[in-house]
Scaffold this active site. Structure first.
Site, PDB file in Angstrom:
ATOM      1  CG  HIS B 272      -1.838   1.130   1.345  1.00 34.21           C
ATOM      2  ND1 HIS B 272      -3.145   1.071   0.943  1.00 34.21           N
ATOM      3  CD2 HIS B 272      -1.662   2.402   1.782  1.00 34.21           C
ATOM      4  CE1 HIS B 272      -3.735   2.246   1.146  1.00 34.21           C
ATOM      5  NE2 HIS B 272      -2.841   3.074   1.647  1.00 34.21           N
ATOM      6  CD  GLU B 273       1.434   3.392   3.717  1.00 35.13           C
ATOM      7  OE1 GLU B 273       1.509   4.464   3.081  1.00 35.13           O
ATOM      8  OE2 GLU B 273       0.435   3.087   4.409  1.00 35.13           O
ATOM      9  CG  HIS B 276       0.245   6.210  -0.624  1.00 32.92           C
ATOM     10  ND1 HIS B 276      -0.751   6.966  -1.191  1.00 32.92           N
ATOM     11  CD2 HIS B 276      -0.343   5.529   0.404  1.00 32.92           C
ATOM     12  CE1 HIS B 276      -1.901   6.759  -0.535  1.00 32.92           C
ATOM     13  NE2 HIS B 276      -1.683   5.881   0.422  1.00 32.92           N
ATOM     14  CD  GLU B 302      -6.032   5.382   0.307  1.00 33.76           C
ATOM     15  OE1 GLU B 302      -5.120   6.202   0.551  1.00 33.76           O
ATOM     16  OE2 GLU B 302      -6.263   4.383   1.009  1.00 33.76           O
TER      17      GLU B 302
END
Lengths: 509, 509
Positions: B272-273, B276, B302
């Site tokens: 997820h990070e 980003h 997101e």
């Protein structure tokens, strides 16, 4: 409070607010620099340089704002400034000193010094790699000229070197420092020669066995905690060159480097940096951002690191306490090594080429070489072109060694390339102060060996906190030493310590 | 270049220099915050807050300097601003937008919002701990009033929520977002109900075996590198709540947390990070510090994290590639687990109480609850006192669950206490955009499953870089999606994905 002091007190508060704002920026800059040396991704360097240099400009603009000069002008004649060693007086007089230093230099000179420092370090690194002094020579030549201009702009009573030295060691005079260092040198050279001639040698192999990094780190944290470093308000990280950095009153960061095949490097770096860290952690919390809450000089800072590294950390009593734990931690490497052999090995005295690897005794001779050469350069008594030769000559004279290369000779240190002229003597001043303070503390507190043997470092730490850390910049370094020890700067306690310690180890007594 | 554009171009350069200086301060602030959450010693928090808040003030003062308004006024009528999607036009129009947002709010409101946010988070933390909504209620009441004032000051065409939403998702309109989210909800609720009623359940125990932290970290670094995250310009550290933070164009930092008894947490946080992070690393290097070099919105940000976490990282093809390595890394835990069981377990769909622990399907229903309630609060259609009841009602209706406490109910998220109203829908917009972009990319690039099975993520990453990352803020989020996919914001690709994936897993097809 008299009515006359009312406006003065309001101005004083404005001055302090200003200083505290600048301190917020300076501590932020310090974090940027710590991060750069410990955590920054490789590709992040270029933008980090922009961030740091923008912040440096911002800090400089704020430090030189004319309003600061106006506050100071108003306060210097008033009652709050009368006693320059009081909290208020020390704030006013030190901020005046800082303001004058910042505003005396023309902007063009500040900028050229900064540019030459950045460029100088780059060129130095390349020239050092190529072992070619001639590549570095023009930059060093320019640096010396700029430092001469800087000294002239700052002003001095006796010699230009005074003005440069004063930036690192406020109030110190070249002539006085030279006298102390020459006396030290004159006694050190024969001591080192006697050690070398004596022929005794520790077994250094025991330090080159296998020392796992994780165990070294654990032991280092334990030792730093034992001498009083507060990890609730600090950290320990890994870097290439160990340092101590402060990003806030409760945020003091130590770094070290680990070699699995050489034990002393990490541990004594940790003790050294923790000594710096104890000074920072010992500053008064209520004076954060003010000169009364700041370390007074590089020399006094170094006295704290050397004191814990050498006078405590390389003492026999210290290891009488810690050696059983060390043996337990590194069973494989040390189980067959008696304490005496270990103690001798970590106190090996040997003339060598590289300053930062030098032992407690020869270290100061490396400093003497630099101290004498940089003065000669500044006074135009030595040409930059002749520097490598002069370097070899002095190393031969004081240490009896000759570097086969200029890379490990005159180009071994970054300092001159970064424009740091007048900085080197503070290392030896640190050693000198350390011995003076340590000797005085022992007179007041009683036998340290007894305390260290039982792992009790608290009395020494507390004594240093009260007498050295908490004063901040209320006294100039030499005044501080005078106040605490009752004597001026003297090489004698250091020589007494070295003669006693190495006399026993090398059988000279 | 015409002579008329000459002065304009000089002004444009001044505007850009100003923006780049502010960016240096903002990236410095970002490092202070990263450090606070990853490295800061426990006692350092108080001074760090002072550093951050001082820098925030400095940034705000610079952002609202009247000279910026003058530059913009001059440029907005000129040729450089004509095409608002050109590099120059995008810089001018976005800086105008930012300047207006910063200057429209009266200083007193800015300060009260900041105070209430800090206080609100403290009171929220206590009230949550005590499971007592009444303690939090007055602060939340005040926050809603302030957000109403903020919306009024910022201005809006339709409803006040528009003004708040626009801060996080520029150009998004409440009515449009509501329509998309309601359509999504109407299809999601029956899908989730069908999954629950179907009765199939993965064996979750296999994820709760022993997964050593060091191996998790190594595997996480390997996976993040495989999808294209550049660790030469980034890092991975440990925190309580995972996040991604940018301190410079080549300095993007991911964080995660490791649980040795629950495998998915760290790895999917890293994915997820890293999603980003890929967005940040994909921004144009030549536009650093300008809107053309900045991420466009929270929703689009997101979309990148969700795309890599869910559409890639929870796909069967991804694990067909990585599962053999995973089994090798965690032999003890996974040697007896077939890929199918692992894949089912990491895709467990189950209505639950806590948003941040929710799966890919139910997550958006958690968002719907918040999106609808915060609008009702802002419109005075719901009293703060009635919020806990309304919360329970909606959770019952959409997810079929009821929290036994308000702590794990209406007080589970920090957002409202920090004044973040209008933020929640960007999470679901992210999921929606992700599916739209992913579907479109696959149409252009060919079958992703085939690529992922052979570990080839490069085409997808490069496509996102060109179509999503490099535009920066040149297009508003909905324009960007329209431009790239040829369609407006639509819930359909997300629903197609969920129906297909979970239809197969839960035997609904």
């Amino acid at each position: 409070m008299t009515t006359a002091s009312q406006p003065n007190s309001a101005t004083f508060n404005l001055l302090c607010s200003h200083a505290r704002e600048v301190a917020l920026l300076r501590s932020t800059q310090s974090l940027l620099e710590w991060d750069e040396r410990t955590k920054l991704p490789p590709a992040g360097g270029e933008y980090r340089a922009e961030q740091v240099s923008y912040l440096a400009g911002l800090i400089h603009r704020r430090q030189t704002e004319p309003i600061v000069g106006e506050y100071l002008h108003q306060l210097l004649e008033g009652p709050l400034a009368t006693d320059r060693h009081s909290d208020t007086g020390a704030v006013i007089h030190n901020l005046k000193r800082d303001y004058d230093q910042k505003t005396k230099l023309p902007q063009s000179l500040v900028e050229e010094l900064a540019r030459t420092s950045v460029l100088g370090q780059q060129v130095w690194a390349q020239a050092r790699k190529a072992n070619d002094f001639s590549q570095f020579q023009p930059l060093l030549q320019r640096t010396i000229e700029l430092k001469q201009q800087e000294a002239a702009a700052l002003g001095f009573d006796d010699v230009p070197y005074d003005a440069l030295l004063d930036q690192f060691e406020p109030g110190a005079k070249t002539a006085e420092v030279r006298q102390v260092l020459v006396e030290l040198r004159e006694q050190l050279v024969p001591l080192v020669a006697a050690i070398v001639d004596g022929g005794r040698r520790p077994n250094m192999d025991i330090l080159r066995r296998h020392y796992p990094t994780a165990t070294q780190e654990k032991f280092g944290l334990q030792v730093a905690t034992a001498i009083g470093f507060d990890f609730n308000a600090g950290r320990l990280d890994v870097t290439h060159h160990p340092f101590c950095s402060t990003s806030g009153p409760c945020d003091v960061r130590l770094t070290t480097h680990y070699y699995e095949d050489f034990f002393p490097s990490a541990l004594f770096s940790i003790l050294h940096e923790a000594g710096h860290g104890l000074y920072e952690q010992g500053l008064r919390a209520d004076q954060v951002g003010l000169p009364t809450g700041e370390a007074v000089s590089l020399g006094v800072h170094e006295s704290q690191s050397r004191l814990w590294e050498n006078l405590v950390g390389r003492s026999q009593a210290f290891w009488q306490h810690f050696y059983p734990q060390l043996q337990q931690s590194f069973g494989e490497a040390l189980s067959d090594v008696p304490l005496e052999d270990f103690y001798f090995a970590i106190n090996d005295v040997r003339p060598s080429l590289i300053r930062i690897e030098a032992d407690e005794a020869t270290y100061n001779l490396h400093i003497m070489v630099r101290f004498e050469l940089e003065q000669a350069l500044l006074m135009d008594e030595l040409r930059v072109a002749d520097l490598p030769g002069a370097w070899h000559e002095k190393y031969q004279q004081y240490l009896g060694v000759r570097s086969p290369t200029d890379a490990d000779g005159v180009m071994q240190d970054v300092h001159w390339s970064a424009g740091l002229v007048g900085y080197f003597p503070t290392y030896t001043l640190g050693n000198i102060y350390a011995s003076q303070l340590f000797e005085r503390a022992e007179q007041e507190l009683g036998d340290f060996a007894t305390m260290f043997r039982r792992g009790d470092f608290r009395p020494l730490r507390d004594w240093l906190r009260i007498h050295v850390h908490e004063p901040g910049r209320r006294y100039a370094p030499s005044q501080l030493v005078q106040r605490v020890t009752g004597e001026g700067i003297s090489h004698e306690p250091l020589m007494r310590h070295l003669r006693h310690k190495f006399g026993l180890l090398y059988g000279l007594v």
